[in-house]
Design an enzyme around this catalytic site. Structure first.
Site, PDB file in Angstrom:
ATOM      1  N   HIS A 172       0.847  -1.207   0.000  1.00  0.00           N
ATOM      2  CA  HIS A 172       0.000   0.000   0.000  1.00  0.00           C
ATOM      3  C   HIS A 172       0.872   1.243   0.000  1.00  0.00           C
ATOM      4  CE1 HIS A 172      -3.511   2.389   1.954  1.00  0.00           C
ATOM      5  NE2 HIS A 172      -3.764   2.197   0.669  1.00  0.00           N
ATOM      6  N   ASP A 206      -5.021   4.939   4.470  1.00  0.00           N
ATOM      7  CA  ASP A 206      -6.452   5.040   4.259  1.00  0.00           C
ATOM      8  C   ASP A 206      -7.140   5.575   5.510  1.00  0.00           C
ATOM      9  OD1 ASP A 206      -6.176   4.072   1.724  1.00  0.00           O
ATOM     10  OD2 ASP A 206      -6.906   2.048   2.173  1.00  0.00           O
ATOM     11  N   HIS A 253     -13.730   5.377   1.619  1.00  0.00           N
ATOM     12  CA  HIS A 253     -12.597   5.862   2.419  1.00  0.00           C
ATOM     13  C   HIS A 253     -11.817   6.891   1.603  1.00  0.00           C
ATOM     14  CE1 HIS A 253     -10.521   2.815  -0.039  1.00  0.00           C
ATOM     15  NE2 HIS A 253      -9.398   3.478   0.219  1.00  0.00           N
TER      16      HIS A 253
END
Length: 235
Positions: free
Chosen positions: A123, A127, A207
């Site tokens: 990632h 988030d 999100h």
């Protein structure tokens, strides 16, 4: 030879006494009259002095009132300048500061977290779990350099995205947006509304995907949480 006696006239003695009293009365009246005249003369002489004192007292009072008014005006102007200076300092401080891009969130997928969801195997940002339509703010002042679908040029996985260039050579990215409310070239300030959060692109649910980059493009991301904490933000 017998002595001749003078006949006694009691009336004559009484008349003399009365005359003396009357004369004395005239003298007192005359004296009192003179005193009254002198007093009247003194009062008449004193009147100009009284009038002069009254004018001087009024002038002094007016001058004092004018001084007080001038002093109050200066104090008011000084307070206004102080307030303006504080406001300017607060604005400058805000412009230099960093903030969270959204409020009332929960942190979900973190930076460098591994998984098959991401093409690179990890990632690239942080988030912030929020519902669709949540206000997204500029984390710092700067200039919008990317805005649009397809990750604003960084790939469809990001959905609708924005990238902002900041004065210190750092860039911030905002992705999976449901609505974009800024344009390329637009100047934004810290905390300014720029978009609404959403679920566009490669997303597992509503999100905001947030990145801190060293360039405007994908592949230059650094840990955004560590960056924000160093900037004084409690993430």
């Amino acid at each position: 030879m017998s002595k001749r006696t003078q006949p006694h006239r009691p009336g004559t003695s009484m008349l003399r006494k009365r005359a003396a009293v009357v004369a004395a009365g005239f003298g007192v009246s005359a004296l009192l009259g003179t005193g009254a005249a002198v007093a009247d003369s003194a009062d008449a002489t004193a009147l100009p002095g009284i009038a002069s004192s009254s004018v001087e007292a009024q002038a002094t009072a007016q001058a004092k009132a004018a001084d007080n008014a001038a002093k109050a005006k200066k104090e008011a102007e000084a307070k206004a300048k102080e307030a303006e200076a504080k406001k300017k300092a607060a604005e400058e401080k805000k412009a230099k500061s960093w903030i969270d891009p959204v409020k009332h969130y929960e942190l979900s997928a973190g930076y460098s977290q591994g998984g098959s969801m991401w093409a690179s195997g990890h990632h690239s940002g942080q988030d912030f779990a929020v519902s669709t339509g949540t206000n997204v703010m500029a984390a710092h002042s700067g200039t919008v350099v990317k805005a649009g679908g397809n990750g604003a040029g960084d790939g469809a996985a990001y959905g609708n995205a924005i990238v902002i260039k900041h004065g210190n050579g750092t860039y911030s990215q905002y992705a999976h947006l449901s609505k974009i409310d800024v344009k390329v070239g637009q100047q934004v300030t810290t905390g300014q509304h720029i978009a609404l959060s959403g679920d566009t692109g490669n997303s597992s649910g509503p999100h905001l995907h947030f990145e801190i980059r060293t360039t405007a493009d994908y592949g230059s991301a650094v840990n955004p949480v560590s960056f924000l904490k160093k900037a004084g933000v409690s993430v």
